[in-house]
Design an enzyme around this catalytic site. Sequence first.
Site: not given
Length: 501
Positions: A160, A158, A357, A216, A53, A80-81
């Site tokens: 991810e 990070h 998505k 979609d 964040g 992180c944060y």
Amino acid sequence: MSRIVVLDFGGQYKELIARRVRGLSVYSEIHPGRISAAALADLRPDGVILTGGPNSVYAEGAQSFDRGLLTLGIPILGICYGMQLIAYYSGGTVQPAEKSEFGVFNCTYKGNTIQALMSHGDRVFSLPEGFEITGFTENCPVAAYENRAKKLYGVQFHPETAHTERGTEIIADFLFNVCGCKADYDLDDVIETQCAEIRRKVGSSNVLLGLSGGVDSSVCAALLAKAIPGQARCVFVDHGLMRLDEGDQIEAIFSKRELDFTRVNAGERFLSRLAGVTDPETKRKIIGEEFVRTFEAANHGEAASYLAQGTIYPDVIESGKSSTGGAATIKSHHNVGGIPDDIDFDGIVEPLAGLFKDEVRALGRKLGLPDYLVERQPFPGPGLAIRIIGEITKERLDILQKADYIYRSAVDALPFSERPSQYFAVLTDMRAVGVTGDDRSYGYVLALRAVYTDDFMTCRYAPLSHELLAEVSAKITNELREIGRVVYDITDKPPATIEWE
Ligand code: XMP
């Protein structure tokens, strides 16, 4: 089913974290970081991940955090944060680092050196009791820690992002070895559960879907056809501003499915409403309004009780709304130009509202939709109208459709990993002098655009090869005499936007 809750503290990678977890076949969902410990416990997660964040944990106005979360006994990984939060609320200290780290750095993590993406100004200075350092970088002595007894873990980097080496392994270790999750999230189950849920909700009522041909709404249509064959009605308003043959392709796919498919060919009406209009915003307004009127007329007198929408999980996260609101507030459908909010329905069906998505695309493939439909790049609701600068006429629309097709076919032939996120041609209202045979020509200037982007909020122009561009330019100017020159747009966003209008 195992479940991981991702708590959002405003970090840009929250969706990526949740997608990584699902990519490891563990169900994940995102909730606000200010959730109370009691509400979190009610969700019965097997583990929790705190995102990064933009704030400092000690700053005034830092997002509120219920420290009771840390004593629930549920394993928590802070990124992180999130890592700083755990340390701070457990009695450690967090301060601005002498040197901020933004970029990829060598990190010694559990005895191995890995490349890790760091992006922080603050860092953990002193650890609370019971916490052990498990990783460090040159400028960050506490780049990872753990407190096994309390099942609290933190990484300053990070894991991810693809930039962090072995990042997925680090997340998998947390899910399977710390939280004891099972890899039991499967899209086939999602199809079954969603079909059952649609049937339960609508019973024997009819459902109406506005189909734009985008990914979609197409996947939503395929799911409805499977769940409630014969009860779903799709209205596809073809505004005539689609790419070459696109309207026919959509009709060919959906008219074969078990749903009542109506294509309204409104091309001529749209063109006559747009005649003489050159202002971009006026074009958009006319198209939006005309779309609504056509849709309403097509739905006139029909007894559909439910409205189906192809809302997906990022739409829900961004709007801060849950998909299970119950009340029939009809969200304007950005894909198709806005279905009016005064149409009366008993409820809304949004079967994709929990999916990202890439999952929607995978679901589409499982439901038998062709790759070219499922993989298609984003296409704006107003269609080619905003890629024809100046006046839109049938003649100019034909020219753009053909030129755009030649360009797209060349780019489509590139290997998937090299293909830009979005690529299209723009017909400008400028003309340039040229020579064709022995004659002077005075044709339109056509612009080609191709961009790389993850979020479409910013983009980099794609440096397509000169060979490819030259080949496309030669083919377009040979086959389309109305085009005198081809130019390539090399502007990023910002300062430009992706579309020209
Ligand atoms: P811009 O041009 O704003 O585009 O950089 C960002 C992304 O949004 C798409 N776009 C639209 N999509 N209705 C849509 O559904 C619209 O009116 C619209 N305008 C732009 C654009 O293609 C790009 O992917």
